[in-house]
Design an enzyme around this catalytic site. Structure first.
Site, PDB file in Angstrom:
ATOM      1  CB  SER A   1       3.737 -31.931   9.570  1.00  0.00           C
ATOM      2  OG  SER A   1       3.152 -30.768   9.226  1.00  0.00           O
TER       3      SER A   1
ATOM      4  CE  LYS B   1      -0.121 -30.224  11.106  1.00  0.00           C
ATOM      5  NZ  LYS B   1       0.987 -30.974  11.343  1.00  0.00           N
TER       6      LYS B   1
END
Length: 180
Positions: free
Chosen positions: A46, A88
């Site tokens: 990700s 993230k």
């Protein structure tokens, strides 16, 4: 009859000193790893191309005790929002309004320059535009087409932020500070 005080043998005394020293060193190292800096491993795709699976990072668990996350920080999330620990990038801070139009991200009406992004950014389950509330963050992975982030999970509680990824230690050719 004279009572003799027995002196412990020299090796017993030295063994005791070594045991105490090693115990203190282990306790300090564990406290340091738990509360100050820790090593983390990237587990998924990700954050590509910034971070790839298998890379090892140093996580700063200390500095967010003194200041709040900033736009662009790469954070490690460990909270009820996901069963997995996530890595993230912080996109929205409390009070920000996040909008996504034509694959681009806007904060408070201004398009942001995200040179690190791989793929296009699409809205997810969260209604866009989205206002980030107090004690929340809006996070997204850099690999936007393959990231489970705030677009699906919703905002992340500030208390779910474990720390900030600051340094890459593996692989050696990529060794160094993570650029915001």
């Amino acid at each position: 009859m004279k009572t003799e005080k027995r002196q412990p043998k020299k090796w017993v005394k030295e063994l005791r000193e070594w045991t105490v020293s090693l115990t203190i060193a282990i306790v300090v190292a564990l406290l340091f790893q738990t509360y100050v800096y820790a090593q983390s491993e990237v587990q998924n795709v990700s954050m590509q191309n910034t971070l790839v699976a298998g890379q090892r990072l140093i996580e700063d668990k200390w500095s967010y005790r003194f200041h709040e996350p900033k736009h662009g920080d790469i954070v490690i999330i460990n909270g009820p929002e996901s069963e997995l620990r996530l890595i993230k990038r912080v996109v929205g801070l409390p009070g920000d309004v996040i909008d996504i139009q034509n694959g681009e991200v806007y904060i408070n009406g201004e398009k942001i320059n995200e040179q690190y992004v791989k793929g296009q950014t699409f809205p997810g389950r969260v209604a866009i535009p989205f206002k980030v509330e107090e004690d929340q963050l809006f996070v997204m992975g850099d690999n936007r087409e393959h990231s489970m982030d705030s677009r699906e999970l919703g905002p992340i509680a500030r208390s779910s932020i474990e720390g900030k990824a600051i340094f890459r230690i593996w692989p050696f050719p990529k060794f160094g500070m993570l650029n915001d």
